[in-house]
Write a protein that holds these residues in place. Structure first.
Motif, PDB file in Angstrom:
ATOM      1  N   LEU A 139      -4.781  -5.577   0.742  1.00 58.32           N
ATOM      2  CA  LEU A 139      -3.809  -5.301  -0.318  1.00 58.32           C
ATOM      3  C   LEU A 139      -2.402  -5.680   0.122  1.00 58.32           C
ATOM      4  N   PHE A 164      -6.935  -2.129  -9.836  1.00 55.28           N
ATOM      5  CA  PHE A 164      -8.028  -1.291  -9.353  1.00 55.28           C
ATOM      6  C   PHE A 164      -7.796   0.139  -9.808  1.00 55.28           C
ATOM      7  N   VAL A 221     -10.551   3.861  -0.429  1.00 57.93           N
ATOM      8  CA  VAL A 221     -10.851   3.257  -1.726  1.00 57.93           C
ATOM      9  C   VAL A 221     -10.679   1.743  -1.716  1.00 57.93           C
ATOM     10  N   ILE A 222      -9.713   1.257  -0.948  1.00 56.35           N
ATOM     11  CA  ILE A 222      -9.409  -0.174  -0.931  1.00 56.35           C
ATOM     12  C   ILE A 222      -8.963  -0.576   0.473  1.00 56.35           C
ATOM     13  N   ASP A 223      -9.202  -1.812   0.829  1.00 59.14           N
ATOM     14  CA  ASP A 223      -8.785  -2.340   2.133  1.00 59.14           C
ATOM     15  C   ASP A 223      -7.266  -2.513   2.122  1.00 59.14           C
ATOM     16  N   SER A 225       0.825  -1.210   0.000  1.00 64.04           N
ATOM     17  CA  SER A 225       0.000   0.000   0.000  1.00 64.04           C
ATOM     18  C   SER A 225       0.860   1.261   0.000  1.00 64.04           C
ATOM     19  N   TYR A 252      -6.913   4.470   1.776  1.00 63.93           N
ATOM     20  CA  TYR A 252      -7.694   3.593   2.659  1.00 63.93           C
ATOM     21  C   TYR A 252      -9.195   3.782   2.508  1.00 63.93           C
ATOM     22  N   TYR A 262      -7.895   4.229  -8.875  1.00 59.33           N
ATOM     23  CA  TYR A 262      -7.774   5.165  -7.758  1.00 59.33           C
ATOM     24  C   TYR A 262      -7.546   6.543  -8.351  1.00 59.33           C
TER      25      TYR A 262
END
Length: 83
Positions: free
Chosen positions: A46, A61, A40-42, A15, A38, A63
């Protein structure tokens, strides 16, 4: 289109590498990214998805205005699409 590729160093988590690559593509400091990654995605998922060295694949993904590809061979590719 701006494309950034970076390796994921051992001392960095996935990340963190994504945040730094997106910030570079957008020409801002990582702390200035909006919204924060954080939201937008776990981040835990990740960071842990490629913990097993036997895992092969990639995660893709979006972003902000960027397409993010995280590869199991320890690099991140960011494609920023303007407009």
């Amino acid at each position: 289109m701006n494309k950034i590729q970076t390796e994921i160093a051992e001392e960095r988590c996935v990340s963190q590498a994504v945040v730094e690559a997106v910030a570079e593509a957008e020409g801002v400091r990582p702390i200035e990214l909006t919204p924060p990654l954080y939201e937008v995605i776990d981040l835990d998922a990740l960071d842990h998805i490629f913990d097993d060295t036997l895992t092969i694949g990639k995660v893709t993904f979006n972003y902000n205005s960027c397409k993010i590809n995280v590869f199991s061979d320890e690099y991140v590719a960011v494609e920023k699409h303007d407009g």
